[in-house]
Design a protein around this motif. Structure first.
Motif, PDB file in Angstrom:
ATOM      1  N   GLU A   1       0.835  -1.202   0.000  1.00 20.33           N
ATOM      2  CA  GLU A   1       0.000   0.000   0.000  1.00 20.33           C
ATOM      3  C   GLU A   1       0.875   1.259   0.000  1.00 20.33           C
ATOM      4  O   GLU A   1       0.614   2.210  -0.749  1.00 20.33           O
ATOM      5  CB  GLU A   1      -0.920  -0.023   1.221  1.00 20.33           C
ATOM      6  CG  GLU A   1      -1.977   1.041   1.242  1.00 20.33           C
ATOM      7  CD  GLU A   1      -2.905   0.917   2.451  1.00 20.33           C
ATOM      8  OE1 GLU A   1      -3.517   1.952   2.803  1.00 20.33           O
ATOM      9  OE2 GLU A   1      -3.023  -0.175   3.032  1.00 20.33           O
ATOM     10  N   LEU A   2       1.922   1.257   0.798  1.00 19.70           N
ATOM     11  CA  LEU A   2       2.856   2.380   0.839  1.00 19.70           C
ATOM     12  C   LEU A   2       3.546   2.557  -0.509  1.00 19.70           C
ATOM     13  O   LEU A   2       3.660   3.666  -1.024  1.00 19.70           O
ATOM     14  CB  LEU A   2       3.894   2.159   1.944  1.00 19.70           C
ATOM     15  CG  LEU A   2       4.993   3.213   2.067  1.00 19.70           C
ATOM     16  CD1 LEU A   2       4.412   4.572   2.428  1.00 19.70           C
ATOM     17  CD2 LEU A   2       6.016   2.777   3.103  1.00 19.70           C
ATOM     18  N   ARG A   3       3.984   1.452  -1.074  1.00 17.82           N
ATOM     19  CA  ARG A   3       4.651   1.482  -2.386  1.00 17.82           C
ATOM     20  C   ARG A   3       3.721   2.087  -3.442  1.00 17.82           C
ATOM     21  O   ARG A   3       4.126   2.935  -4.238  1.00 17.82           O
ATOM     22  CB  ARG A   3       5.062   0.062  -2.774  1.00 17.82           C
ATOM     23  CG  ARG A   3       5.834  -0.051  -4.046  1.00 17.82           C
ATOM     24  CD  ARG A   3       6.198  -1.535  -4.297  1.00 17.82           C
ATOM     25  NE  ARG A   3       6.639  -1.740  -5.628  1.00 17.82           N
ATOM     26  CZ  ARG A   3       5.866  -1.862  -6.712  1.00 17.82           C
ATOM     27  NH1 ARG A   3       4.562  -1.802  -6.577  1.00 17.82           N
ATOM     28  NH2 ARG A   3       6.378  -2.033  -7.897  1.00 17.82           N
ATOM     29  N   ASN A   4       2.459   1.671  -3.419  1.00 15.34           N
ATOM     30  CA  ASN A   4       1.487   2.207  -4.378  1.00 15.34           C
ATOM     31  C   ASN A   4       1.208   3.680  -4.141  1.00 15.34           C
ATOM     32  O   ASN A   4       0.979   4.432  -5.095  1.00 15.34           O
ATOM     33  CB  ASN A   4       0.186   1.396  -4.332  1.00 15.34           C
ATOM     34  CG  ASN A   4       0.334   0.042  -4.983  1.00 15.34           C
ATOM     35  OD1 ASN A   4       1.128  -0.139  -5.904  1.00 15.34           O
ATOM     36  ND2 ASN A   4      -0.419  -0.932  -4.496  1.00 15.34           N
ATOM     37  N   MET A   5       1.213   4.091  -2.878  1.00 14.84           N
ATOM     38  CA  MET A   5       1.029   5.515  -2.569  1.00 14.84           C
ATOM     39  C   MET A   5       2.121   6.350  -3.228  1.00 14.84           C
ATOM     40  O   MET A   5       1.873   7.466  -3.679  1.00 14.84           O
ATOM     41  CB  MET A   5       1.081   5.761  -1.058  1.00 14.84           C
ATOM     42  CG  MET A   5      -0.174   5.434  -0.308  1.00 14.84           C
ATOM     43  SD  MET A   5       0.014   5.791   1.468  1.00 14.84           S
ATOM     44  CE  MET A   5      -0.110   7.582   1.471  1.00 14.84           C
ATOM     45  N   ILE A   6       3.318   5.806  -3.260  1.00 14.73           N
ATOM     46  CA  ILE A   6       4.453   6.529  -3.840  1.00 14.73           C
ATOM     47  C   ILE A   6       4.412   6.467  -5.362  1.00 14.73           C
ATOM     48  O   ILE A   6       4.496   7.490  -6.040  1.00 14.73           O
ATOM     49  CB  ILE A   6       5.781   5.953  -3.310  1.00 14.73           C
ATOM     50  CG1 ILE A   6       5.905   6.226  -1.812  1.00 14.73           C
ATOM     51  CG2 ILE A   6       6.969   6.536  -4.067  1.00 14.73           C
ATOM     52  CD1 ILE A   6       7.012   5.454  -1.117  1.00 14.73           C
ATOM     53  N   LEU A   7       4.264   5.276  -5.885  1.00 14.82           N
ATOM     54  CA  LEU A   7       4.366   5.105  -7.337  1.00 14.82           C
ATOM     55  C   LEU A   7       3.157   5.617  -8.108  1.00 14.82           C
ATOM     56  O   LEU A   7       3.293   6.015  -9.266  1.00 14.82           O
ATOM     57  CB  LEU A   7       4.609   3.628  -7.673  1.00 14.82           C
ATOM     58  CG  LEU A   7       5.914   3.046  -7.153  1.00 14.82           C
ATOM     59  CD1 LEU A   7       6.026   1.568  -7.515  1.00 14.82           C
ATOM     60  CD2 LEU A   7       7.115   3.811  -7.703  1.00 14.82           C
TER      61      LEU A   7
END
Length: 163
Positions: free
Chosen positions: A50-56
């Motif tokens: 979820e964090l990775r998707n928030m960034i990307l």
């Protein structure tokens, strides 16, 4: 008198041995503990994704490279101005940081809920197994093997579902 003391010591020792045997961690308790560890690991993996998707996938931060650029400049006004970081990027980056900062507490709360739920593990079982694995390296190795096996099984099932 000496025989009486020896007799008393013998029965005391037998009581301790019986107590220690009753307090031994069962395979079922170990499996429940392993399940909580795997569930917690899966939760962490989901939150990390979820964090990775928030960034990307953030519309205000143009991908991971820009995120890293903002991160490198964060807190230094001169560097932030040099990197042309917009107010929208600042807000987006701060939202990511807030989420990241809340992760540890979120994981702690999730794991605590699992531990306190008697149908999943229970606090008594958690304390018993946790104490035992600290004292017994062989039991810790057995737990680690159970966790690895459960994760491998889940990965294989996920791969099967993906086909």
């Amino acid at each position: 008198m000496k025989k009486l003391m020896l007799f008393g010591m013998f029965f005391s020792m037998m009581g301790l041995v019986a107590y220690a045997q009753d307090d031994a961690v069962t395979d079922e308790e170990l499996a429940k503990f392993a399940n909580v560890e795997v569930m917690t690991s899966n939760y962490v993996d989901a939150k990390t994704e979820e964090l990775r998707n928030m960034i990307l996938n953030n519309e205000n931060i143009d991908g991971g490279a820009r995120y890293n650029e903002i991160k490198a400049a964060w807190g230094d006004e001169a560097k932030m101005a040099e990197a042309n970081i917009t107010d929208a990027e600042k807000a987006a980056y701060q939202a990511v940081q807030d989420f990241q900062d809340s992760l540890q507490e979120s994981v702690k709360e999730y794991k605590t809920e699992l531990i306190m739920d008697d149908t999943i593990l229970g606090a008594g079982t958690y304390n018993k197994v946790n104490g035992a694995i600290k004292e017994d390296p062989a039991l810790k190795a057995k737990l680690d093997a159970m966790i690895d096996a459960q994760k491998a099984k889940e990965a294989a099932e996920k791969a099967e579902d993906g086909k």
